[in-house]
Design a protein around this motif. Sequence first.
Motif, PDB file in Angstrom:
ATOM      1  N   UNK A 296       0.849  -1.185   0.000  1.00 46.64           N
ATOM      2  CA  UNK A 296       0.000   0.000   0.000  1.00 46.64           C
ATOM      3  C   UNK A 296       0.882   1.230   0.000  1.00 46.64           C
ATOM      4  N   UNK A 297       0.451   2.209  -0.709  1.00 44.27           N
ATOM      5  CA  UNK A 297       1.190   3.472  -0.683  1.00 44.27           C
ATOM      6  C   UNK A 297       0.388   4.467   0.138  1.00 44.27           C
ATOM      7  N   UNK A 298       1.059   5.132   1.041  1.00 47.46           N
ATOM      8  CA  UNK A 298       0.411   6.117   1.901  1.00 47.46           C
ATOM      9  C   UNK A 298       0.382   7.460   1.204  1.00 47.46           C
ATOM     10  N   UNK A 299      -0.637   8.258   1.528  1.00 50.17           N
ATOM     11  CA  UNK A 299      -0.674   9.590   0.923  1.00 50.17           C
ATOM     12  C   UNK A 299       0.471  10.436   1.476  1.00 50.17           C
ATOM     13  N   UNK A 300       0.929  11.408   0.745  1.00 45.02           N
ATOM     14  CA  UNK A 300       2.047  12.232   1.239  1.00 45.02           C
ATOM     15  C   UNK A 300       1.608  13.065   2.438  1.00 45.02           C
ATOM     16  N   UNK A 301       2.543  13.315   3.319  1.00 43.36           N
ATOM     17  CA  UNK A 301       2.257  14.132   4.502  1.00 43.36           C
ATOM     18  C   UNK A 301       2.097  15.582   4.086  1.00 43.36           C
ATOM     19  N   UNK A 302       1.183  16.292   4.763  1.00 43.77           N
ATOM     20  CA  UNK A 302       1.034  17.709   4.413  1.00 43.77           C
ATOM     21  C   UNK A 302       2.299  18.470   4.812  1.00 43.77           C
ATOM     22  N   UNK A 303       2.666  19.400   3.985  1.00 47.54           N
ATOM     23  CA  UNK A 303       3.875  20.160   4.278  1.00 47.54           C
ATOM     24  C   UNK A 303       3.531  21.298   5.233  1.00 47.54           C
ATOM     25  N   UNK A 304       4.427  21.542   6.155  1.00 50.27           N
ATOM     26  CA  UNK A 304       4.247  22.622   7.126  1.00 50.27           C
ATOM     27  C   UNK A 304       4.869  23.865   6.509  1.00 50.27           C
ATOM     28  N   UNK A 305       4.025  24.859   6.286  1.00 47.35           N
ATOM     29  CA  UNK A 305       4.535  26.048   5.610  1.00 47.35           C
ATOM     30  C   UNK A 305       5.154  27.041   6.574  1.00 47.35           C
ATOM     31  N   UNK A 306       4.580  27.201   7.728  1.00 52.22           N
ATOM     32  CA  UNK A 306       5.144  28.189   8.654  1.00 52.22           C
ATOM     33  C   UNK A 306       5.125  27.618  10.061  1.00 52.22           C
ATOM     34  N   UNK A 307       6.177  27.899  10.780  1.00 49.77           N
ATOM     35  CA  UNK A 307       6.272  27.501  12.175  1.00 49.77           C
ATOM     36  C   UNK A 307       5.863  28.678  13.033  1.00 49.77           C
ATOM     37  N   UNK A 308       5.341  28.423  14.214  1.00 49.46           N
ATOM     38  CA  UNK A 308       4.982  29.547  15.082  1.00 49.46           C
ATOM     39  C   UNK A 308       6.237  30.310  15.492  1.00 49.46           C
ATOM     40  N   UNK A 309       6.059  31.607  15.671  1.00 53.87           N
ATOM     41  CA  UNK A 309       7.189  32.447  16.078  1.00 53.87           C
ATOM     42  C   UNK A 309       7.466  32.241  17.563  1.00 53.87           C
ATOM     43  N   UNK A 310       8.711  31.957  17.879  1.00 59.94           N
ATOM     44  CA  UNK A 310       9.120  31.777  19.269  1.00 59.94           C
ATOM     45  C   UNK A 310       9.957  32.989  19.638  1.00 59.94           C
ATOM     46  N   UNK A 311       9.593  33.679  20.711  1.00 60.80           N
ATOM     47  CA  UNK A 311      10.387  34.864  21.086  1.00 60.80           C
ATOM     48  C   UNK A 311      11.791  34.434  21.511  1.00 60.80           C
ATOM     49  N   UNK A 312      12.766  35.179  21.063  1.00 62.32           N
ATOM     50  CA  UNK A 312      14.147  34.838  21.372  1.00 62.32           C
ATOM     51  C   UNK A 312      14.629  35.459  22.674  1.00 62.32           C
ATOM     52  N   UNK A 313      13.880  36.381  23.225  1.00 66.15           N
ATOM     53  CA  UNK A 313      14.282  36.997  24.489  1.00 66.15           C
ATOM     54  C   UNK A 313      13.473  36.379  25.617  1.00 66.15           C
ATOM     55  N   UNK A 314      14.116  36.215  26.745  1.00 66.75           N
ATOM     56  CA  UNK A 314      13.455  35.653  27.916  1.00 66.75           C
ATOM     57  C   UNK A 314      13.056  36.824  28.807  1.00 66.75           C
ATOM     58  N   UNK A 315      11.774  36.892  29.198  1.00 67.50           N
ATOM     59  CA  UNK A 315      11.368  38.011  30.056  1.00 67.50           C
ATOM     60  C   UNK A 315      12.058  37.904  31.413  1.00 67.50           C
ATOM     61  N   UNK A 316      12.466  39.045  31.940  1.00 68.46           N
ATOM     62  CA  UNK A 316      13.167  39.066  33.226  1.00 68.46           C
ATOM     63  C   UNK A 316      12.277  39.546  34.358  1.00 68.46           C
ATOM     64  N   UNK A 317      11.091  40.021  34.051  1.00 70.52           N
ATOM     65  CA  UNK A 317      10.184  40.481  35.106  1.00 70.52           C
ATOM     66  C   UNK A 317       9.108  39.439  35.324  1.00 70.52           C
ATOM     67  N   UNK A 318       8.674  39.332  36.551  1.00 70.44           N
ATOM     68  CA  UNK A 318       7.611  38.391  36.884  1.00 70.44           C
ATOM     69  C   UNK A 318       6.286  39.115  36.702  1.00 70.44           C
ATOM     70  N   UNK A 319       5.386  38.544  35.931  1.00 71.65           N
ATOM     71  CA  UNK A 319       4.100  39.223  35.753  1.00 71.65           C
ATOM     72  C   UNK A 319       3.314  39.206  37.060  1.00 71.65           C
TER      73      UNK A 319
END
Length: 121
Positions: A84-107
């Motif tokens: 059996x041949x499986x259907x191709x996996x959907x391609x992921x076009x965009x990844x969620x944006x991950x902030x590169x800075x770590x917050x230093x204040x406590x909310x």
Amino acid sequence: MAVNNRFTIALMFFAFAFMSIDVGLAARHLLQATGPPNIPNLPKPNLPSIPSLPQPNLPPLPTLPNPTLPPLPSLPIGPTVPNLSLPPLPSVTSLPNIPLTIPTTIPSIPFLSPPPSTTSP
């Protein structure tokens, strides 16, 4: 009572210290020894030889015929599974944006923060 315990500990300390001095001196004497001590040659005892025992006459072992086994049955070949041949996996076009800075204040959490200061008239 505390004086007695301290005296016992001090006495044990001195006893162990003096015991280790004796061990050190004994080791030094062993290292300064010139060679092994002279051991006298003792005569070897003459032991009688062990007599040989008579061997019993045993009948020969019976020979057994070699068994012949029937050949193993061949296993039936089961049904083949189609590839059996499986259907191709959907391609992921965009990844969620991950902030590169770590917050230093406590909310602040409203129910854990102190109430606002109020001045009464």
